[in-house]
Scaffold this motif. Structure first.
Motif, short mmCIF file in Angstrom:
data_model
loop_
_atom_site.label_atom_id
_atom_site.label_comp_id
_atom_site.label_asym_id
_atom_site.label_seq_id
_atom_site.Cartn_x
_atom_site.Cartn_y
_atom_site.Cartn_z
N ARG A 66 0.83 -1.21 0.00
CA ARG A 66 0.00 0.00 0.00
C ARG A 66 0.86 1.25 0.00
O ARG A 66 0.56 2.23 -0.68
CB ARG A 66 -0.93 0.01 1.21
CG ARG A 66 -2.07 -1.02 1.13
CD ARG A 66 -2.84 -1.06 2.44
NE ARG A 66 -3.43 0.22 2.75
CZ ARG A 66 -3.94 0.56 3.94
NH1 ARG A 66 -3.88 -0.32 4.93
NH2 ARG A 66 -4.47 1.73 4.13
N CYS A 67 1.94 1.22 0.80
CA CYS A 67 2.85 2.38 0.82
C CYS A 67 3.44 2.62 -0.57
O CYS A 67 3.60 3.75 -1.02
CB CYS A 67 3.97 2.14 1.84
SG CYS A 67 3.41 2.17 3.55
N GLY A 68 3.77 1.51 -1.29
CA GLY A 68 4.36 1.67 -2.62
C GLY A 68 3.37 2.21 -3.62
O GLY A 68 3.70 3.02 -4.48
N VAL A 69 2.09 1.74 -3.53
CA VAL A 69 1.06 2.20 -4.46
C VAL A 69 0.78 3.69 -4.27
O VAL A 69 0.66 4.46 -5.23
CB VAL A 69 -0.23 1.38 -4.27
CG1 VAL A 69 -1.39 1.99 -5.07
CG2 VAL A 69 -0.01 -0.06 -4.70
N ILE A 70 0.71 4.08 -2.99
CA ILE A 70 0.43 5.49 -2.69
C ILE A 70 1.64 6.35 -3.01
O ILE A 70 1.55 7.52 -3.37
CB ILE A 70 0.03 5.64 -1.22
CG1 ILE A 70 -1.28 4.87 -0.96
CG2 ILE A 70 -0.15 7.09 -0.84
CD1 ILE A 70 -1.68 4.82 0.48
N GLY A 71 2.82 5.74 -2.92
CA GLY A 71 4.05 6.44 -3.23
C GLY A 71 4.48 7.40 -2.14
O GLY A 71 4.85 8.53 -2.42
N VAL A 72 4.39 6.93 -0.90
CA VAL A 72 4.80 7.79 0.22
C VAL A 72 5.88 7.08 1.00
O VAL A 72 5.99 5.87 1.00
CB VAL A 72 3.60 8.10 1.14
CG1 VAL A 72 2.55 8.90 0.39
CG2 VAL A 72 3.01 6.81 1.70
N GLY A 73 6.67 7.88 1.67
CA GLY A 73 7.71 7.32 2.54
C GLY A 73 7.48 7.68 3.98
O GLY A 73 8.16 7.22 4.86
N GLY A 74 6.52 8.54 4.21
CA GLY A 74 6.22 8.95 5.59
C GLY A 74 4.77 8.67 5.91
O GLY A 74 4.02 8.14 5.11
N LYS A 75 4.34 9.08 7.09
CA LYS A 75 2.98 8.83 7.53
C LYS A 75 2.04 9.83 6.87
O LYS A 75 2.31 11.03 6.88
CB LYS A 75 2.87 8.96 9.06
CG LYS A 75 3.69 7.94 9.80
CD LYS A 75 3.57 8.16 11.30
CE LYS A 75 4.44 7.18 12.05
NZ LYS A 75 4.40 7.40 13.49
#
Length: 725
Positions: free
Chosen positions: A710-719
């Motif tokens: 999910r983090c990869g799909v959204i493309g975020v590294g933080g909260k």
């Protein structure tokens, strides 16, 4: 300890004439001592193999308690407690002198005056107790430990000791006669005021059998006003003109007898005494001129009586001894009269020789301990006086020994290589006080002044003081005591024991007491206090055991109760962290930190503070405070946050950290170390084992994989608080 052949037990253990039945039953009497108060317990016990006992005889087996001496009653206990204050002040004299020496203000001649003042405090307490037992206790109907005469004797002996051995700076070189006479008149009143009142109401008092004995005794005691009053009445109505004339000369001699306190210099006193003696010699000449046939007034030979009084004023030893014997006076009175009339410049150092001569003719009563103590003091034998004092009252022996030691009278006097004579008597007094265990504070204070032996005995007393930490049962006090303990308000015995240990520098005992207290609090699940006292005792293994018990609450009670119980631990953790330079073991402090942080995580999770709860998970792993055995538990508890659909609570870096922990568990388990990583998690599962625990870890692994995706799909590294709906 063997039991007496025929002990008197009340109530009786068996009926009269049933001794053989008791013995044949296979039982006998045994005894045991209490290490706390020195009492002895007597009880029936098996004398043979229990299997061979003949019946259950007796059906009820009582225990009999006895002590060598009576437990101190109210008046004695008050006396013990009050006089301890004086004893404590004497021990502090050395501390004050040391401080004054460092400040260059100490004066050598101040010590005797300080000791003397405290001696008078002892005397006053003895007198006050004597008066109380004589009057107030009688009025109230209170039972007393000792009769009033006991405290009178304490008062008189302490007064004599102070007079002889603690006269104050420089006073030891002054004449002692008048001080002895004042002591005698204070403690052994003769003649009585009632006798004087009775004689004063008579028109012809000389016809009373007590008239001349009264005048003679008053003269011996230096009470000049009484005989002067009656002699002034004689000229007007006595039938003998010779006595009328002589009494006019005798009266001023009685009232003008020189006293040392009337002079600023001893030389002036000596000169005045010689002049006064010359006048007495003149009176003797006039007395001898009275014709033989005029020396009787028809009732009594007044001349012999008057001659005795003049002989006393002359200081004639043979007259004084004879008169004292006739009046029923003892050696004490002769000694005091000697210092006033025979040798007005008698020093304390001269007393032993004088008293020895007097006792040769008028021996003291060997069965009277009061007489024995006082004669020993006057003979300059303080050690012998201590022996008699111990037979009379161990309180007196202990406090006299302490005073003597401070005055340098017991130098190099020892009982054995480990104990001085002073310590021997003080320890004996401390043993006596053990009859009342509530006096433990005083017992410890006395023992801690007695060198290594006393310190070891004090340690044993401190370790046996009941801490009374358990809440009482079946009473209103139970709830109050329990609430007090759980609130951490420990102002009772535990605090007093700790204070005593600090005051007397018994650090090893203090730590042991703290360990005992922590174990009690641990049993009551008062983990905050248990940890606090473990830390105070520097018992780091004990601290580890407490933390283990705290963590066990999570396993047995669940996260809700666990979080509530750990709330009391946080202050202890902060206190431990603030101890700079402490010897706290890192292993135990990290386990404590984990318990607190883990509880905070669950508290925030239950309160809906999910983002903060997620931060707690990551912080615990980053700081490496999570024990290896608890990795699996923490990861499983994080599953709820990983499956939260409304917000992204972890960053991709956080997710990688958690995945790393999961992979290490899986790898180590595959290598045969699953017990180290999965044992605690298995305990949280009903009838769980390592296989079931590993299945849960696999669920966490899957959740982490999905979360990372999910983090990869959204493309975020933080909260990010991104809704996925």
């Amino acid at each position: 300890m063997p039991v007496a052949e025929n002990p008197n037990l009340v109530p009786p253990l068996f009926e009269h004439g049933k001794v053989d039945d008791f013995q044949s039953s296979g039982r006998t009497l045994a005894t045991t001592f209490s290490p706390r108060d020195g009492s002895v317990a007597i009880f029936p016990t098996n004398n043979v193999d229990p299997q061979t006992l003949k019946g259950a005889y007796p059906e009820e087996q009582p225990i009999y308690f006895a002590t060598e001496q009576r437990v101190p009653l109210a008046e004695r206990r008050t006396f013990i407690v009050d006089t301890f204050v004086i004893f404590y002040a004497i021990q502090k004299i050395g501390v004050v002198e040391f401080e004054e020496q460092n400040a260059n203000v100490f004066k050598e001649d101040e010590r005797p005056d300080r000791i003397r003042k405290l001696c008078y405090d002892y005397i006053n307490f003895a007198r006050e107790t004597w008066v109380y037992v004589t009057s107030e206790a009688v009025k109230k109907g209170e039972p007393t430990q000792f009769p009033a005469d006991h405290y009178r004797i304490l008062n008189s002996c302490l007064s004599l000791f102070t007079l002889l051995y603690a006269p104050g700076a420089g006073a030891e070189h002054f004449p002692v006669g008048e001080d002895l006479m004042e002591w005698l008149n204070t403690h052994y009143v003769e003649p009585s005021s009632e006798e004087g009142m009775q004689l004063s109401t008579q028109d012809k008092p000389w016809q009373d059998d007590t008239f001349w004995p009264y005048l003679t005794r008053a003269t011996l005691r230096g009470l000049s006003k009484a005989p002067a009053f009656f002699l002034e009445k004689l000229p007007s109505n006595h039938p003998s003109p010779h006595l009328q004339r002589l009494s006019k000369h005798l009266t001023p001699l009685l009232t003008e007898h020189p006293r040392l306190q009337q002079f600023t210099a001893e030389r002036d006193f000596a000169i005045a005494s010689r002049r006064w003696k010359d006048k007495v010699k003149t009176l003797r000449v006039e007395l001898d001129r009275v014709p033989e046939d005029a020396r009787d007034d028809g009732f009594e030979n007044w001349w012999d009586r008057l001659s005795d009084i003049v002989g006393i004023l002359e200081g004639r030893a043979e007259v004084i001894k004879r008169v004292c014997e006739e009046l029923g006076a003892d050696w004490k009175e002769v000694t005091a009269v000697w210092g006033v009339f025979v040798d007005g410049r008698l020093r304390r150092s001269d007393l032993p020789d004088v008293v020895t001569d007097i006792l040769d003719e008028m021996p003291s009563d060997p069965t009277d301990l009061e007489d024995a103590i006082q004669s020993s003091l006057l003979l300059g034998k303080p050690i012998q006086a201590l022996s008699y004092a111990a037979q009379f009252d161990i309180w007196l022996a202990a406090h006299l020994a302490d005073l003597m030691n401070n005055l340098g009278l017991l130098e190099n006097e020892t009982v054995d290589s480990d104990m001085s004579l002073r310590d021997y008597y003080v320890v004996g007094y401390a043993e006596y006080m053990r009859l009342d265990p509530s006096l433990w504070r005083l017992i410890v204070a006395y023992l801690c002044t007695c060198g290594p032996v006393g310190h070891e005995m004090a340690d044993q007393v401190l370790m046996r003081v009941p801490l009374k930490l358990q809440a009482p049962k079946d009473s209103d006090a139970a709830n109050e005591e329990s609430a007090r303990i759980r609130a951490g308000i420990l102002d009772g015995v535990l605090k007093d024991v700790n204070t005593a240990c600090f005051e007397h520098q018994r650090e090893a005992v203090r730590r042991m007491v703290c360990r005992i207290a922590s174990q009690t609090f641990l049993r009551e699940k008062n983990y905050g206090l248990a940890i606090s006292y473990c830390a105070s005792a520097e018992d780091w293994p004990g601290l580890g055991r407490v933390v283990d018990c705290v963590l066990d609450e999570y396993i047995t009670q669940g996260p809700t109760i666990f979080a509530r119980m750990v709330q009391s631990i946080a202050p202890s953790l902060q206190a431990l962290k603030s101890q700079s330079g402490s010897n706290i073991s890192g292993v135990f402090i990290y386990r404590l930190m984990f318990a607190v942080h883990f509880a905070e995580f669950h508290q925030r999770r239950m309160n809906g503070e999910l983002e903060d709860a997620a931060s707690d998970i990551i912080e615990m792993f980053q700081k490496e405070i999570v024990p290896t055995s608890w990795w699996a538990v923490v990861l499983c508890d994080a599953l709820e946050l990983l499956q939260h659909n409304e917000a992204m609570l972890f960053t991709s870096e956080d997710t990688c950290l958690l995945m790393h922990q999961v992979e290490e568990i899986a790898t180590r388990t595959a290598q045969g170390s699953g017990q180290d990583y999965l044992a605690v998690l298995a305990r949280t599962i009903k009838n769980g084992d390592e296989k079931q625990a590993m299945q849960r870890i696999q669920i966490v692994r899957l959740a982490l994989t999905r979360y990372y995706a999910r983090c990869g799909v959204i493309g975020v590294g933080g909260k990010l608080a991104i809704s996925t709906k």
